[in-house]
Design a protein around this motif. Sequence first.
Motif, PDB file in Angstrom:
ATOM      1  N   PRO A  14       0.819  -1.209   0.000  1.00  0.00           N
ATOM      2  CA  PRO A  14       0.000   0.000   0.000  1.00  0.00           C
ATOM      3  C   PRO A  14       0.857   1.266   0.000  1.00  0.00           C
ATOM      4  CG  PRO A  14       0.107  -0.906   2.209  1.00  0.00           C
ATOM      5  CD  PRO A  14       0.810  -1.886   1.304  1.00  0.00           C
ATOM      6  N   ASN A  15       0.277   2.339  -0.473  1.00  0.00           N
ATOM      7  CA  ASN A  15       0.921   3.646  -0.407  1.00  0.00           C
ATOM      8  C   ASN A  15       0.387   4.361   0.830  1.00  0.00           C
ATOM      9  OD1 ASN A  15       1.907   6.228  -0.688  1.00  0.00           O
ATOM     10  ND2 ASN A  15       1.169   6.519  -2.780  1.00  0.00           N
ATOM     11  N   LEU A  16       1.180   4.380   1.878  1.00  0.00           N
ATOM     12  CA  LEU A  16       0.724   4.922   3.162  1.00  0.00           C
ATOM     13  C   LEU A  16       1.264   6.324   3.433  1.00  0.00           C
ATOM     14  CD1 LEU A  16       1.123   1.698   5.361  1.00  0.00           C
ATOM     15  CD2 LEU A  16      -0.949   2.553   4.255  1.00  0.00           C
ATOM     16  N   LYS A  17       1.680   7.006   2.367  1.00  0.00           N
ATOM     17  CA  LYS A  17       2.203   8.365   2.561  1.00  0.00           C
ATOM     18  C   LYS A  17       1.123   9.314   3.044  1.00  0.00           C
ATOM     19  CE  LYS A  17       6.021   8.054  -0.735  1.00  0.00           C
ATOM     20  NZ  LYS A  17       6.607   8.594  -1.998  1.00  0.00           N
TER      21      LYS A  17
ATOM     22  N   ASN B 133      -5.044   1.758   0.462  1.00  0.00           N
ATOM     23  CA  ASN B 133      -4.121   2.759   1.001  1.00  0.00           C
ATOM     24  C   ASN B 133      -4.580   3.381   2.312  1.00  0.00           C
ATOM     25  OD1 ASN B 133      -2.474   2.325  -1.212  1.00  0.00           O
ATOM     26  ND2 ASN B 133      -3.307   4.026  -2.382  1.00  0.00           N
ATOM     27  N   ALA B 134      -5.747   2.995   2.790  1.00  0.00           N
ATOM     28  CA  ALA B 134      -6.189   3.478   4.103  1.00  0.00           C
ATOM     29  C   ALA B 134      -5.326   2.840   5.187  1.00  0.00           C
ATOM     30  CB  ALA B 134      -7.659   3.135   4.326  1.00  0.00           C
ATOM     31  N   PHE B 135      -5.003   3.596   6.185  1.00  0.00           N
ATOM     32  CA  PHE B 135      -4.223   3.034   7.295  1.00  0.00           C
ATOM     33  C   PHE B 135      -5.091   2.083   8.109  1.00  0.00           C
ATOM     34  CE2 PHE B 135      -1.596   2.875  11.085  1.00  0.00           C
ATOM     35  CZ  PHE B 135      -0.313   2.882  10.545  1.00  0.00           C
ATOM     36  N   VAL B 136      -6.350   2.453   8.279  1.00  0.00           N
ATOM     37  CA  VAL B 136      -7.314   1.602   8.975  1.00  0.00           C
ATOM     38  C   VAL B 136      -8.710   1.942   8.469  1.00  0.00           C
ATOM     39  CG1 VAL B 136      -7.584   3.201  10.925  1.00  0.00           C
ATOM     40  CG2 VAL B 136      -8.076   0.766  11.255  1.00  0.00           C
ATOM     41  N   PHE B 137      -9.544   0.940   8.396  1.00  0.00           N
ATOM     42  CA  PHE B 137     -10.939   1.124   7.996  1.00  0.00           C
ATOM     43  C   PHE B 137     -11.814   1.027   9.235  1.00  0.00           C
ATOM     44  CE2 PHE B 137     -15.088  -0.599   6.799  1.00  0.00           C
ATOM     45  CZ  PHE B 137     -15.471   0.300   5.809  1.00  0.00           C
ATOM     46  N   VAL B 138     -12.821   1.906   9.343  1.00  0.00           N
ATOM     47  CA  VAL B 138     -13.681   1.923  10.529  1.00  0.00           C
ATOM     48  C   VAL B 138     -15.154   1.890  10.104  1.00  0.00           C
ATOM     49  CG1 VAL B 138     -14.215   3.050  12.705  1.00  0.00           C
ATOM     50  CG2 VAL B 138     -11.951   3.343  11.688  1.00  0.00           C
ATOM     51  N   ALA B 139     -15.904   0.932  10.649  1.00  0.00           N
ATOM     52  CA  ALA B 139     -17.345   0.823  10.399  1.00  0.00           C
ATOM     53  C   ALA B 139     -18.048   0.616  11.736  1.00  0.00           C
ATOM     54  CB  ALA B 139     -17.633  -0.337   9.454  1.00  0.00           C
TER      55      ALA B 139
ATOM     56  N   SER C  97      -4.409   1.675  16.970  1.00  0.00           N
ATOM     57  CA  SER C  97      -4.042   1.361  15.586  1.00  0.00           C
ATOM     58  C   SER C  97      -3.235   2.481  14.929  1.00  0.00           C
ATOM     59  CB  SER C  97      -5.290   1.058  14.754  1.00  0.00           C
ATOM     60  OG  SER C  97      -6.185   2.158  14.761  1.00  0.00           O
ATOM     61  N   LEU C  98      -3.539   3.724  15.247  1.00  0.00           N
ATOM     62  CA  LEU C  98      -2.826   4.831  14.614  1.00  0.00           C
ATOM     63  C   LEU C  98      -1.406   4.995  15.156  1.00  0.00           C
ATOM     64  CD1 LEU C  98      -5.609   7.557  14.242  1.00  0.00           C
ATOM     65  CD2 LEU C  98      -5.031   5.644  12.747  1.00  0.00           C
ATOM     66  N   ASN C  99      -1.100   4.308  16.237  1.00  0.00           N
ATOM     67  CA  ASN C  99       0.263   4.326  16.773  1.00  0.00           C
ATOM     68  C   ASN C  99       1.126   3.190  16.232  1.00  0.00           C
ATOM     69  OD1 ASN C  99       0.276   6.666  18.391  1.00  0.00           O
ATOM     70  ND2 ASN C  99      -0.881   5.619  19.997  1.00  0.00           N
ATOM     71  N   TRP C 100       0.525   2.332  15.371  1.00  0.00           N
ATOM     72  CA  TRP C 100       1.312   1.298  14.726  1.00  0.00           C
ATOM     73  C   TRP C 100       2.331   1.923  13.769  1.00  0.00           C
ATOM     74  CZ3 TRP C 100      -3.623  -1.683  12.842  1.00  0.00           C
ATOM     75  CH2 TRP C 100      -4.089  -2.518  13.870  1.00  0.00           C
ATOM     76  N   SER C 101       3.422   1.229  13.578  1.00  0.00           N
ATOM     77  CA  SER C 101       4.320   1.577  12.474  1.00  0.00           C
ATOM     78  C   SER C 101       3.666   1.075  11.182  1.00  0.00           C
ATOM     79  CB  SER C 101       5.677   0.907  12.662  1.00  0.00           C
ATOM     80  OG  SER C 101       5.546  -0.508  12.547  1.00  0.00           O
ATOM     81  N   ASP C 102       4.198   1.475  10.049  1.00  0.00           N
ATOM     82  CA  ASP C 102       3.654   0.989   8.774  1.00  0.00           C
ATOM     83  C   ASP C 102       3.757  -0.531   8.677  1.00  0.00           C
ATOM     84  OD1 ASP C 102       3.238   3.627   8.208  1.00  0.00           O
ATOM     85  OD2 ASP C 102       4.605   3.731   6.492  1.00  0.00           O
TER      86      ASP C 102
END
Length: 359
Positions: free
Chosen positions: A179-182, A258-264, A319-324
């Motif tokens: 993925p492109n996580l830029k 390319n989403a860092f995380v998906f939320v539903a 989850s947002l504190n994970w590394s790539d």
Amino acid sequence: MNIVHILEDFSFLSGGLRTVVKDLHNRLINNGISSTIITTRKEKDDDVIKVEGGNKPWRFSKNLINKLNFLHSQKNIDIIHIHGVWMYPQYAAAKFAFNNRIPYLISCHGMYEPWLWLNGNFKKKMYFKYVVKNIFSKAKYLHAITLPEAKELRKLFPKTNVVEIPNLIDSKSVKIDAPNLKEKYILYLGRIDKKKGIDILINAFANIDNKNFKLKIAGGFNDYQKELEVLVEKLNLNDKVSFVGLITGVEKEILFKNAFVFVAPSHSEVVGMVNLESAVYGTPVITTKQTGLKKEWSDNGGFLVNPKVNEVQKALQVSLNWSDDERNDNGKKLNSFVTKEYSWEYRFKDWLNLYKSIL
């Protein structure tokens, strides 16, 4: 075997329902089984039968019964598979099947979930009790997508057979590229509806410490989006939250990957195809226990929480504190879990066995 599927909406606006029915239809055809879809709404290039009623109240269609009569006269219909419960096409198809002694199966697709009853209106309750309950109870089977839905259907239809088969997804056709996580963003994709808990996600997002991320909300515009836009403005998030509209095809695939995380954070759902889609693309998923997903989801790269701001916020913060690399590892883990538990490759035989048992 000749199977006819009935649903009121096969367009992109129907969301996961379109994906579920289309995949099942294609699998049947690829296995030498005759399958036909009848609907009041479709996309331009869909190879399905469209009848009138797409823009009418109750999706009432004058020519639906004529079309069913014609198909039955050309080649006997062995099974009518009804998808959904609230519109004329489902009611009319059930009556047609019963009157012509054709076995019929109803997939309720979570439309009788308890949250919907609590938040529904008087008219729906009366419609269920006095219009459809009797004819739906005569179905050969009611199909539930999750165990909680199966329990609810047994309460509503105690004398009707209920079978549980989860929503399934084609995992083999998707290639997981790096993925492109830029561009760091959180994704919600689906119907813009109060049931989906999008307001919970926006409020949770407003509270997180990590300010490097943005939130993208994808779905067809409607009046409820206006309420959400007011909430975004109230929380001073105009530069962090974007409503990107209805996304389909390759653009949708890229958005997922390319989403860092998906939320539903849905209040009520039966698995939710978007949860499976995200996992197949290798993107970790935060969703709710109310989806009926297996509890092991939380042990395989995803999060199952309640639809509450503090719980969604906590899962986001982790989850947002994970590394790539950590993000990618969790996405691969969730992909493997979904492939085993929710893929056509493993579970299509369940549908074949069910149809055969009906005959």
